[in-house]
Scaffold this active site. Structure first.
Site, short mmCIF file in Angstrom:
data_model
loop_
_atom_site.label_atom_id
_atom_site.label_comp_id
_atom_site.label_asym_id
_atom_site.label_seq_id
_atom_site.Cartn_x
_atom_site.Cartn_y
_atom_site.Cartn_z
N LYS A 197 8.07 -6.68 1.12
CA LYS A 197 7.08 -5.60 1.06
C LYS A 197 6.83 -5.11 2.48
CE LYS A 197 2.29 -4.68 -0.17
NZ LYS A 197 1.11 -5.14 -0.91
N LYS A 250 9.66 -3.22 -2.00
CA LYS A 250 8.58 -2.24 -2.05
C LYS A 250 8.34 -1.68 -0.67
CE LYS A 250 3.71 -1.90 -2.93
NZ LYS A 250 2.50 -2.61 -2.68
#
Ligand code: PBG
Length: 327
Positions: A197, A250
């Site tokens: 992320k 992400k």
């Protein structure tokens, strides 16, 4: 190049039936995950200004929207909570009557048939908006936060969640959550880790939606630097080793190279990509002006995730896309 070589590649594109016959990838509604915001602050569904078409749902509406999505073929929902009360340690994150816990129970008692996943982080629950506990200098503390994340995960599963998705990017969070779940008797509950992320500006609209922006500073001490690609493999490796069942990249679109690398480095793991709030809002804004065709842009985007190597896509377009794919 000989002229016939040019026509050779076009032969299988001649008709829709030929194109369908040889298409390599397919987007399926059951591989889509719809993020849902459950609110304790509003008593009516409330549209999020920067995410047209996305609402915050009071608990008594959550089962309706979630079941509508699953009825259209969507595989799972991912719950985020907007609590009425925030404090320094994010007490509402693992409260038995916390908003996500209430939302999960509403789905369970409402007969929801899809997979219930919960986001596990403290940023929506802390008054300072950071993903973990802070020291006096305002630095996010790693190890003391792990216990909070584990307790939060156990409380979500106790309420009925099928899977937890830790997004705080603390080192060791998957191991801590796995230990916490196992100790509570939830050995069979899987973890979808937000393993790679990045510290991204594409999360802007989400922070409106979840009211989780940091009140000072940023998330760069724990989320990944956008300049790093190789490091994603280290993140995935650590999380896989700690027991992650599903890996995630992400944001999505600006990180399709990371999706592809992850697929190649971890061929045996289910891989998810998060088509985040900023990506959604850009499509909605351009579509509202008539500058792009929303439906075809969304379906092309979802196909791109698949082609890059993602099995699952978390997307605010999930319900629309499921309908488009089956109509
Ligand atoms: C943290 C979390 C965030 C998102 C998902 N989980 C925000 C952040 O890290 O700042 C972003 C999702 C999106 O932008 O759609 N709980």
């Amino acid at each position: 190049m000989e002229p016939h070589v040019i026509t050779r590649l076009r032969r299988l594109r001649r008709t829709p039936a030929l194109r369908a016959l040889v298409r390599e990838h397919e987007v399926l509604p059951r591989n889509l995950i719809l993020p849902l915001f459950v609110t304790e602050v509003e008593s009516e569904p409330t549209e999020i200004h920067s995410m047209p078409g996305v609402k915050r749902w009071p608990v008594d509406h959550v089962n309706d929207i979630a079941s509508e999505a699953v009825g259209a073929g969507v595989g799972a929902v991912l719950l985020f909570g907007i609590p009425a009360e925030k404090d320094a340690r994010g007490s509402q994150a693992d409260a038995e009557e916390g908003i996500v816990q209430q939302g999960v129970r509403a789905l369970r008692s409402g007969g929801f048939e899809g997979v219930v996943i919960t986001d596990v982080c403290l940023c929506e629950y802390t008054d300072h908006g950071h993903c973990g506990l802070l020291d006096d200098a305002g630095t996010v503390l790693n190890d003391p936060t792990l216990e909070r994340l584990a307790d939060t995960s156990v409380s979500h599963v106790k309420a009925g969640a099928d899977m937890v998705a830790p997004s705080a990017m603390m080192d060791g969070q998957v191991a801590a959550i796995r230990d916490g779940l196992d100790a509570a008797g939830y050995e069979s509950t899987p973890i979808m880790s937000y393993s790679a992320k990045y510290a991204s500006s594409f999360y802007g609209p989400f922070r409106d939606a979840a009211d989780g922006a940091p009140k000072f500073g940023d998330r760069r001490s724990h989320q990944m630097d956008p300049g790093n690609g190789r490091e994603a493999e280290r993140e995935h490796a650590v999380d896989a080793d700690e027991g992650a069942d599903i890996l995630m990249v992400k944001p999505g679109l600006a990180y399709l190279d990371i999706v592809r690398r992850t697929r190649e480095a971890f061929p045996d793991y289910p891989l998810a990509a998060y088509n985040v709030s900023g990506e959604y809002s850009m499509v909605k804004a351009a579509a509202a002006r008539g500058w792009i065709d929303e439906r075809s842009v969304v379906l092309e985007t979802l196909m791109a995730f698949k082609r890059a190597g993602a099995d699952l896509v978390l997307t605010y377009h999930a319900l629309d896309a499921a309908r488009w794919l089956t109509s």
